[in-house]
Each structure stands twice: as C-alpha cells, then as structure tokens.
Write a protein that holds these residues in place. Structure first.
Motif, PDB file in Angstrom:
ATOM      1  N   LEU A   1       0.803  -1.222   0.000  1.00  0.00           N
ATOM      2  CA  LEU A   1       0.000   0.000   0.000  1.00  0.00           C
ATOM      3  C   LEU A   1       0.834   1.271   0.000  1.00  0.00           C
ATOM      4  O   LEU A   1       0.490   2.261  -0.645  1.00  0.00           O
ATOM      5  N   ASP A   2       1.916   1.226   0.757  1.00  0.00           N
ATOM      6  CA  ASP A   2       2.678   2.444   1.008  1.00  0.00           C
ATOM      7  C   ASP A   2       3.618   2.743  -0.155  1.00  0.00           C
ATOM      8  O   ASP A   2       4.785   2.413  -0.134  1.00  0.00           O
ATOM      9  N   GLN A   3       3.082   3.394  -1.163  1.00  0.00           N
ATOM     10  CA  GLN A   3       3.844   3.584  -2.399  1.00  0.00           C
ATOM     11  C   GLN A   3       5.012   4.549  -2.251  1.00  0.00           C
ATOM     12  O   GLN A   3       6.018   4.423  -2.927  1.00  0.00           O
ATOM     13  N   ASN A   4       4.881   5.560  -1.380  1.00  0.00           N
ATOM     14  CA  ASN A   4       5.978   6.519  -1.261  1.00  0.00           C
ATOM     15  C   ASN A   4       6.874   6.233  -0.054  1.00  0.00           C
ATOM     16  O   ASN A   4       7.766   7.014   0.259  1.00  0.00           O
ATOM     17  N   GLY A   5       6.622   5.112   0.631  1.00  0.00           N
ATOM     18  CA  GLY A   5       7.533   4.656   1.673  1.00  0.00           C
ATOM     19  C   GLY A   5       7.603   5.527   2.921  1.00  0.00           C
ATOM     20  O   GLY A   5       8.623   5.541   3.602  1.00  0.00           O
ATOM     21  N   ASP A   6       6.504   6.240   3.265  1.00  0.00           N
ATOM     22  CA  ASP A   6       6.557   7.080   4.460  1.00  0.00           C
ATOM     23  C   ASP A   6       5.920   6.401   5.682  1.00  0.00           C
ATOM     24  O   ASP A   6       5.686   7.044   6.700  1.00  0.00           O
ATOM     25  N   ASP A   7       5.646   5.095   5.556  1.00  0.00           N
ATOM     26  CA  ASP A   7       5.063   4.325   6.668  1.00  0.00           C
ATOM     27  C   ASP A   7       3.636   4.718   7.000  1.00  0.00           C
ATOM     28  O   ASP A   7       3.118   4.391   8.068  1.00  0.00           O
ATOM     29  N   ARG A   8       2.996   5.464   6.115  1.00  0.00           N
ATOM     30  CA  ARG A   8       1.602   5.853   6.274  1.00  0.00           C
ATOM     31  C   ARG A   8       0.896   5.554   4.962  1.00  0.00           C
ATOM     32  O   ARG A   8       1.511   5.618   3.900  1.00  0.00           O
ATOM     33  N   VAL A   9      -0.398   5.247   5.060  1.00  0.00           N
ATOM     34  CA  VAL A   9      -1.165   5.000   3.850  1.00  0.00           C
ATOM     35  C   VAL A   9      -2.206   6.099   3.700  1.00  0.00           C
ATOM     36  O   VAL A   9      -3.094   6.228   4.548  1.00  0.00           O
ATOM     37  N   ASP A  10      -2.089   6.927   2.681  1.00  0.00           N
ATOM     38  CA  ASP A  10      -3.116   7.946   2.473  1.00  0.00           C
ATOM     39  C   ASP A  10      -4.230   7.378   1.595  1.00  0.00           C
ATOM     40  O   ASP A  10      -4.113   6.272   1.050  1.00  0.00           O
TER      41      ASP A  10
ATOM     42  N   ARG B   1      -5.365   8.148  -1.280  1.00  0.00           N
ATOM     43  CA  ARG B   1      -5.026   7.931  -2.689  1.00  0.00           C
ATOM     44  C   ARG B   1      -4.293   6.603  -2.872  1.00  0.00           C
ATOM     45  O   ARG B   1      -4.592   5.823  -3.781  1.00  0.00           O
ATOM     46  N   GLU B   2      -3.349   6.337  -2.004  1.00  0.00           N
ATOM     47  CA  GLU B   2      -2.628   5.062  -2.065  1.00  0.00           C
ATOM     48  C   GLU B   2      -3.600   3.899  -1.844  1.00  0.00           C
ATOM     49  O   GLU B   2      -3.529   2.874  -2.520  1.00  0.00           O
ATOM     50  N   PHE B   3      -4.509   4.100  -0.892  1.00  0.00           N
ATOM     51  CA  PHE B   3      -5.466   3.052  -0.545  1.00  0.00           C
ATOM     52  C   PHE B   3      -6.373   2.700  -1.727  1.00  0.00           C
ATOM     53  O   PHE B   3      -6.534   1.534  -2.075  1.00  0.00           O
TER      54      PHE B   3
HETATM   55 CA   LIG Z   1       2.482   6.503   2.127  1.00  0.00          CA
END
Ligand SMILES: [Ca+2]
Length: 85
Positions: A60-69, A71-73
C-alpha cells in the motif's frame, strides 16, 4: 481467501477509511496500527498476523513514508479488484 481477495470484495469507502485514519495521529493517513484495525474489523474479521500486515503495508505504502493515504489506498483497492474481480 487472501487479504487482496477479501479487500476486493469489501466495500471500504472514504468514511470507513476516515474512521480508522482518525484513531491516532494524522487523520488523513492510516498507520500500521490503524490499518490492522481496519482489516480486522471491516475485512478479515480477525486480527491479521504481523507478516500479513507488513506485506500489505509494503504494497500500500507507495511513497515509503510508513503511512497510507487515501489515494494510495484506493489505487491498491482498484488494482485488487482488477486482479481478483
Ligand atoms: Ca504513504
């Protein structure tokens, strides 16, 4: 069924996402803990194992920031629906 298959079937909308994203910290993103709660309550019906969560978070975490926004979801949700639907 695998998590992708279950998620493809589940109807997770923005309200559901927001409900879990608001549990702790930033209300616009899911942490691993929030994602675990969402999967447990809305998708799987039981707590996913750590390996599943880690693998899923990585997907899920496409930009690798350890959070899922959101848009990613939705991007991942859409791709699951294509694969599993
Ligand atoms: Ca993310």
């Amino acid at each position: 069924m695998s998590i992708p298959e279950l998620l493809a079937d589940a109807s997770i909308n923005k309200a559901t996402f927001d409900k879990y994203a608001g549990i702790e910290g930033d209300k616009t993103t899911l942490t691993k803990k929030e994602l675990t709660a969402l999967l447990k309550n809305e998708v799987i019906g039981e707590a996913p194992c750590t390996e599943e969560i880690n693998g899923f978070m990585h997907m899920l975490d496409q930009n690798g920031d350890d959070r899922v926004d959101y848009r990613e979801f939705v991007t991942i949700l859409a791709s699951f629906r294509q694969i599993c639907g």
